[in-house]
Design a protein around this motif. Sequence first.
Motif, PDB file in Angstrom:
ATOM      1  N   ASP A  40       0.811  -1.231   0.000  1.00  0.00           N
ATOM      2  CA  ASP A  40       0.000   0.000   0.000  1.00  0.00           C
ATOM      3  C   ASP A  40       0.842   1.277   0.000  1.00  0.00           C
ATOM      4  O   ASP A  40       0.322   2.353   0.259  1.00  0.00           O
ATOM      5  CB  ASP A  40      -0.973   0.024   1.189  1.00  0.00           C
ATOM      6  CG  ASP A  40      -1.932  -1.153   1.174  1.00  0.00           C
ATOM      7  OD1 ASP A  40      -2.400  -1.506   0.072  1.00  0.00           O
ATOM      8  OD2 ASP A  40      -2.194  -1.718   2.251  1.00  0.00           O
ATOM      9  N   ASN A  41       2.129   1.144  -0.264  1.00  0.00           N
ATOM     10  CA  ASN A  41       3.006   2.309  -0.438  1.00  0.00           C
ATOM     11  C   ASN A  41       3.751   2.152  -1.760  1.00  0.00           C
ATOM     12  O   ASN A  41       4.235   1.052  -2.074  1.00  0.00           O
ATOM     13  CB  ASN A  41       4.006   2.433   0.716  1.00  0.00           C
ATOM     14  CG  ASN A  41       3.344   2.947   1.981  1.00  0.00           C
ATOM     15  OD1 ASN A  41       3.246   4.142   2.211  1.00  0.00           O
ATOM     16  ND2 ASN A  41       2.867   2.032   2.820  1.00  0.00           N
ATOM     17  N   PHE A  42       3.856   3.268  -2.515  1.00  0.00           N
ATOM     18  CA  PHE A  42       4.349   3.149  -3.883  1.00  0.00           C
ATOM     19  C   PHE A  42       5.441   4.176  -4.215  1.00  0.00           C
ATOM     20  O   PHE A  42       5.508   4.685  -5.328  1.00  0.00           O
ATOM     21  CB  PHE A  42       3.168   3.309  -4.864  1.00  0.00           C
ATOM     22  CG  PHE A  42       2.027   2.374  -4.570  1.00  0.00           C
ATOM     23  CD1 PHE A  42       2.069   1.057  -4.970  1.00  0.00           C
ATOM     24  CD2 PHE A  42       0.926   2.826  -3.842  1.00  0.00           C
ATOM     25  CE1 PHE A  42       1.029   0.190  -4.682  1.00  0.00           C
ATOM     26  CE2 PHE A  42      -0.128   1.970  -3.544  1.00  0.00           C
ATOM     27  CZ  PHE A  42      -0.069   0.648  -3.960  1.00  0.00           C
ATOM     28  N   GLY A  43       6.281   4.450  -3.226  1.00  0.00           N
ATOM     29  CA  GLY A  43       7.343   5.420  -3.469  1.00  0.00           C
ATOM     30  C   GLY A  43       8.694   4.924  -3.000  1.00  0.00           C
ATOM     31  O   GLY A  43       8.784   3.949  -2.231  1.00  0.00           O
ATOM     32  N   CYS A  44       9.751   5.607  -3.446  1.00  0.00           N
ATOM     33  CA  CYS A  44      11.095   5.234  -3.000  1.00  0.00           C
ATOM     34  C   CYS A  44      12.061   6.391  -3.241  1.00  0.00           C
ATOM     35  O   CYS A  44      11.757   7.345  -3.962  1.00  0.00           O
ATOM     36  CB  CYS A  44      11.593   3.980  -3.716  1.00  0.00           C
ATOM     37  SG  CYS A  44      11.860   4.191  -5.485  1.00  0.00           S
ATOM     38  N   ILE A  45      13.234   6.278  -2.632  1.00  0.00           N
ATOM     39  CA  ILE A  45      14.315   7.242  -2.845  1.00  0.00           C
ATOM     40  C   ILE A  45      15.497   6.505  -3.481  1.00  0.00           C
ATOM     41  O   ILE A  45      15.975   5.505  -2.946  1.00  0.00           O
ATOM     42  CB  ILE A  45      14.762   7.889  -1.520  1.00  0.00           C
ATOM     43  CG1 ILE A  45      13.613   8.694  -0.904  1.00  0.00           C
ATOM     44  CG2 ILE A  45      15.974   8.786  -1.737  1.00  0.00           C
ATOM     45  CD1 ILE A  45      13.935   9.304   0.453  1.00  0.00           C
ATOM     46  N   MET A  46      15.929   6.985  -4.636  1.00  0.00           N
ATOM     47  CA  MET A  46      17.141   6.486  -5.280  1.00  0.00           C
ATOM     48  C   MET A  46      18.279   7.389  -4.806  1.00  0.00           C
ATOM     49  O   MET A  46      18.407   8.530  -5.235  1.00  0.00           O
ATOM     50  CB  MET A  46      16.984   6.519  -6.807  1.00  0.00           C
ATOM     51  CG  MET A  46      18.267   6.475  -7.613  1.00  0.00           C
ATOM     52  SD  MET A  46      19.377   5.114  -7.236  1.00  0.00           S
ATOM     53  CE  MET A  46      18.483   3.742  -7.916  1.00  0.00           C
ATOM     54  N   ALA A  47      19.085   6.881  -3.851  1.00  0.00           N
ATOM     55  CA  ALA A  47      20.078   7.716  -3.168  1.00  0.00           C
ATOM     56  C   ALA A  47      21.514   7.354  -3.548  1.00  0.00           C
ATOM     57  O   ALA A  47      22.442   7.633  -2.789  1.00  0.00           O
ATOM     58  CB  ALA A  47      19.888   7.601  -1.653  1.00  0.00           C
ATOM     59  N   ASP A  48      21.707   6.747  -4.706  1.00  0.00           N
ATOM     60  CA  ASP A  48      23.071   6.442  -5.139  1.00  0.00           C
ATOM     61  C   ASP A  48      23.913   7.709  -5.171  1.00  0.00           C
ATOM     62  O   ASP A  48      23.418   8.790  -5.506  1.00  0.00           O
ATOM     63  CB  ASP A  48      23.060   5.833  -6.543  1.00  0.00           C
ATOM     64  CG  ASP A  48      22.667   4.370  -6.540  1.00  0.00           C
ATOM     65  OD1 ASP A  48      22.447   3.813  -5.452  1.00  0.00           O
ATOM     66  OD2 ASP A  48      22.560   3.792  -7.647  1.00  0.00           O
ATOM     67  N   GLU A  49      25.193   7.570  -4.839  1.00  0.00           N
ATOM     68  CA  GLU A  49      26.095   8.713  -4.917  1.00  0.00           C
ATOM     69  C   GLU A  49      26.308   9.121  -6.374  1.00  0.00           C
ATOM     70  O   GLU A  49      25.916   8.407  -7.308  1.00  0.00           O
ATOM     71  CB  GLU A  49      27.441   8.383  -4.260  1.00  0.00           C
ATOM     72  CG  GLU A  49      27.378   8.381  -2.746  1.00  0.00           C
ATOM     73  CD  GLU A  49      28.733   8.345  -2.094  1.00  0.00           C
ATOM     74  OE1 GLU A  49      28.850   8.914  -0.994  1.00  0.00           O
ATOM     75  OE2 GLU A  49      29.681   7.768  -2.651  1.00  0.00           O
ATOM     76  N   MET A  50      26.938  10.281  -6.551  1.00  0.00           N
ATOM     77  CA  MET A  50      27.151  10.837  -7.878  1.00  0.00           C
ATOM     78  C   MET A  50      27.962   9.893  -8.766  1.00  0.00           C
ATOM     79  O   MET A  50      28.870   9.222  -8.301  1.00  0.00           O
ATOM     80  CB  MET A  50      27.879  12.180  -7.760  1.00  0.00           C
ATOM     81  CG  MET A  50      27.040  13.242  -7.085  1.00  0.00           C
ATOM     82  SD  MET A  50      28.050  14.533  -6.327  1.00  0.00           S
ATOM     83  CE  MET A  50      28.667  13.723  -4.867  1.00  0.00           C
ATOM     84  N   GLY A  51      27.569   9.862 -10.041  1.00  0.00           N
ATOM     85  CA  GLY A  51      28.343   9.106 -11.023  1.00  0.00           C
ATOM     86  C   GLY A  51      27.925   7.661 -11.197  1.00  0.00           C
ATOM     87  O   GLY A  51      28.520   6.949 -12.002  1.00  0.00           O
TER      88      GLY A  51
END
Length: 610
Positions: A40-51
Amino acid sequence: MEKHPVHVVVDPVLSRVLRPHQREGVKFMYDCVTGVQIPDNFGCIMADEMGLGKTLQCITLMWTLLRQSPDAKPMIDKAIVVAPSSLVKNWYNEIHKWLGNIRISPLAIDSGSKSDIDRNIERFMSQHGRRVVNPILIISYETFRLHAAALQKGKVGLVLCDEGHRLKNSENQTYQALCSLKADKRVLLSGTPIQNDLLEYFSLLHFVNRGILGTAQEFKKKFETPILRGRDADATDHDHKRGSEKLAELLAIVNKCIIRRTQTLLTKYLPVKIEQVVSCRLTPLQRELYKRFVDSKECQLTSNGKVALSSLSSITQLKKLCNHPDLIYDKCREGAEGFEDALDIFPQGYDKMMNKIHCDLSGKFQVLDFILAMVKATTTDRVVLVSNYTQTLDLFVKLAQLRGYNYVRLDGSMTIKKRAKVVERFNDPTSSDYLFMLSSKAGGCGLNLIGANRLVMFDPDWNPANDDQAMARVWRDGQKKQCYIYRLIATGTIEEKIFQRQAHKKALSSCVVDMEEDVERHFSLEDLRELFTLNEETISDTHDKFKCRRCVNKIQVKPPPPDSDCNSDLSQWNHCADKKGVVDVILKGAWESAVSFVFHHRSHEQRKTV
């Protein structure tokens, strides 16, 4: 007739270029936006570092959702990408680069009259089903906020926010406008999800999956307060234990909707990077001006520990003085507060000297001048110079003109269109430009400057994310040469305090985002309040505060742990008070100019080629 679900398979056009960590990232995001990770939750954070290719991973996710689902029909009919204005064109180009052969046509909106923009948005929002000609809208944060009403009229399958740490304040209008968008599936991209404090982190998580951490007040009481108390260098054993427990509880929740990989992965694909934090002594003129200013009424502290007058102004003047006395000369001439009698200690006729740069009056400029001269004389390398202040860029220009160096300059006055041309020209191997001068505020993110392999970060920012963004410009995909990063810090000054504050924030980020449990707790909050003091006796105030257990008489006798690298806590880096321990021959040659101490480390060991 019963329908059986079909496999969802990434388009071969994209899957053949995805690296293993990028495949993993696409799968994780897909599981999040389809409710597999958290029901019932449909979000996320893509937190990979730069590059690490966040953009490509997100394009792959969008394209997969626009074309497939287990029901054998598209899961969404349209998606919106919200990005800083400077990156709208980048997104358009990247989508064309990867999906151009499939004839997908994104719609990019960032300029034009209000009526034109509203008409384009209305056209985009009215598309449905199989008749969607422009399934992806790319729009800047500012334009989104101004035209939010038109965007909120219908449903959108997916909203993707680049540089998502802009949504760290849940009270601002952009955050509220995006929250009101009718889009269940939400992806936020940020290589630096924690920039200042945990409440900002809460805002990002609340945006993608509303309510999983309760309200802001509940989060502060349950998680933020005990975790911060446990992180303080003065914490009791009980505080530390409780903070660790609450951190573990928080991670158990957020790890289901955030994916984070560090630049360590890039070592498989990129040459070695040597990163160096260089402490530079003040010159006698800088030191005397500094002491007079901090002893003045402008910097006197009241009994409650607050600066009596404008603390922000005082901080800015001291930071500029650390760069070069030229930057505060006008204040001295005006007799501004803190600089009332300062003119008498400047060399006679100083105002006539200011048409040229005088490196001998600034410790950091002495070091920079030596580095640039030696790189130019002994290598074919090129250099990026970064500062927070356009006035410092002006001094870089004077130095380049004095020494005859060809240069280009990018700051906030340059248009987005011209930036792309300047970067392309500099990256051309046949370019005659030796220096690329960059304002960290204007060009910290999105720029690829692999035409250079050395970068000098001339002054530190309060926010470590800004410095990290700027320093990542040269060590990127396509770089073929060994890279050298120089961070110049004025010894014993406010710059060291800012740098220490960065270390404090990054230690918090390491624990919460990178899940490193052994980050040492070096700085108490009291330490970080001691901004307006000049430590004249130290060769590195930062090293002093580490209470380093690997040094005897400031000489490193025990090497760093074998698994440490440039991402490790600074106390785990190599460091030295003389040039014997330095591996960079250029910095060795510049040592006698004004260097007092160096922290240095390499990204990885050079791989042997057969």
